[in-house]
Write an enzyme that holds these catalytic residues in place. Structure first.
Site, PDB file in Angstrom:
ATOM      1  N   GLY A 201       1.199 -83.766  47.080  1.00 51.01           N
ATOM      2  CA  GLY A 201       0.259 -83.509  45.730  1.00 51.01           C
ATOM      3  C   GLY A 201      -1.120 -83.168  46.526  1.00 51.01           C
ATOM      4  O   GLY A 201      -2.061 -83.020  46.025  1.00 51.01           O
ATOM      5  N   SER A 202      -1.202 -82.578  47.664  1.00 53.99           N
ATOM      6  CA  SER A 202      -2.401 -82.339  48.392  1.00 53.99           C
ATOM      7  C   SER A 202      -3.097 -81.049  47.697  1.00 53.99           C
ATOM      8  O   SER A 202      -4.242 -81.130  47.537  1.00 53.99           O
ATOM      9  CB  SER A 202      -2.179 -82.092  49.863  1.00 53.99           C
ATOM     10  N   ASN A 203      -2.028 -80.239  47.211  1.00 50.47           N
ATOM     11  CA  ASN A 203      -2.721 -79.012  46.619  1.00 50.47           C
ATOM     12  C   ASN A 203      -3.093 -79.430  45.443  1.00 50.47           C
ATOM     13  O   ASN A 203      -4.275 -79.161  44.684  1.00 50.47           O
ATOM     14  CB  ASN A 203      -1.540 -77.929  46.571  1.00 50.47           C
TER      15      ASN A 203
ATOM     16  N   LEU B 185       9.690 -78.169  42.991  1.00 41.81           N
ATOM     17  CA  LEU B 185      10.967 -77.609  43.602  1.00 41.81           C
ATOM     18  C   LEU B 185      11.930 -77.020  42.649  1.00 41.81           C
ATOM     19  O   LEU B 185      12.885 -76.481  43.121  1.00 41.81           O
ATOM     20  CB  LEU B 185      11.697 -78.538  44.519  1.00 41.81           C
TER      21      LEU B 185
ATOM     22  N   ILE C  97      12.250 -72.804  37.315  1.00 41.25           N
ATOM     23  CA  ILE C  97      11.638 -72.712  36.041  1.00 41.25           C
ATOM     24  C   ILE C  97      12.561 -72.066  34.979  1.00 41.25           C
ATOM     25  O   ILE C  97      12.846 -71.063  34.983  1.00 41.25           O
ATOM     26  CB  ILE C  97      10.276 -72.225  35.832  1.00 41.25           C
TER      27      ILE C  97
ATOM     28  N   ASN D 198       2.609 -70.052  41.107  1.00 46.22           N
ATOM     29  CA  ASN D 198       3.224 -70.747  42.150  1.00 46.22           C
ATOM     30  C   ASN D 198       2.538 -70.535  43.290  1.00 46.22           C
ATOM     31  O   ASN D 198       2.080 -69.564  43.780  1.00 46.22           O
ATOM     32  CB  ASN D 198       4.602 -70.785  42.231  1.00 46.22           C
TER      33      ASN D 198
ATOM     34  N   HIS E 165       3.566 -70.441  47.698  1.00 48.42           N
ATOM     35  CA  HIS E 165       4.681 -70.488  48.450  1.00 48.42           C
ATOM     36  C   HIS E 165       4.086 -70.350  49.902  1.00 48.42           C
ATOM     37  O   HIS E 165       3.264 -69.610  50.016  1.00 48.42           O
ATOM     38  CB  HIS E 165       5.534 -69.335  48.208  1.00 48.42           C
TER      39      HIS E 165
ATOM     40  N   GLU F 193      -3.922 -73.083  52.039  1.00 41.44           N
ATOM     41  CA  GLU F 193      -3.660 -73.312  50.674  1.00 41.44           C
ATOM     42  C   GLU F 193      -4.745 -73.899  50.084  1.00 41.44           C
ATOM     43  O   GLU F 193      -5.269 -73.808  48.877  1.00 41.44           O
ATOM     44  CB  GLU F 193      -2.422 -73.946  50.546  1.00 41.44           C
TER      45      GLU F 193
END
Ligand code: GRF
Length: 195
Positions: A16-18, A89, A92, A106, A108, A178
């Protein structure tokens, strides 16, 4: 849409760093609100981040996600306007994509269309980049469609792959990109797609 606030759900399965960067970035924003963290993993790092930031959490089950309504009804009732996938992951399902046209993005960790698709996540991506002797990699932020990593690209930025890189050192460089760009791009897309 003429609502005063855009409510965003961030879907994440991992550290969850982003997600954390996004929460921080929008914490003082009066029009964009990180309203919900969605995860398929009860013990994911992102859950602790959500709790620390007093953001509600929805833990989702495979059955309802893939064979039910993919929580579309829940998200609609929670007034979620926009969805960010930040290390989520699962693919959807179509009904959720149709409920949020151009409102799911998203990130990537490669320069799509290279090194995308099923199984291409985390260090698998970086190892494949290194194994193929690429001299550059990067990140792609894209709209989400019904195929893994194939939605329209919104933003890409490159970094070098060094001769002595391993998957971990490359992952670190990619994560920095990111963290620098994802929130800003999300903000631009939200402004474009919801106002
Ligand atoms: C990121 O590298 C992102 O590109 C990918 O999953 C990873 C999530 O990392 N989709 P984190 O959990 O945000 O640290």
């Amino acid at each position: 849409m003429n609502k005063e606030k855009t409510n965003v759900a961030v879907f994440a399965s991992g550290t969850g760093s982003n997600a954390e960067k996004i929460i921080q970035y929008f914490s003082q924003n009066v029009t964009i609100n990180i309203a919900l963290i969605v995860s398929n993993k009860q013990d994911a790092g992102v859950i602790t981040i959500a709790h620390n930031n007093k953001i509600p959490v929805l833990i989702i089950e495979k059955e309802q996600f893939f064979r039910g309504d993919a929580y579309t009804d829940y998200l609609m009732k929670a007034s979620i306007d926009f969805i960010v996938l930040a290390g989520f992951l699962w693919k959807i399902p179509a009904n959720l994509i149709h409920a949020y046209p151009n409102k799911i993005v998203n990130i990537h960790p490669s320069l799509l269309p290279k090194y995308g698709g099923k199984g291409m996540f985390g260090n698998n991506v970086h190892q494949a980049v290194i194994d193929n002797h690429e001299t550059e990699s990067g990140i792609t932020i894209h709209y989400v469609n019904e195929e893994f990593d194939k939605g329209l690209p919104i933003f890409q930025i490159k970094c070098e792959v060094h001769a002595n890189d391993d998957a971990n050192s490359l992952a670190k460089r990619i994560h920095q990109l990111e963290h620098t760009y994802f929130s800003k791009v999300v903000e631009q897309v939200i402004i474009k797609e919801t106002t």
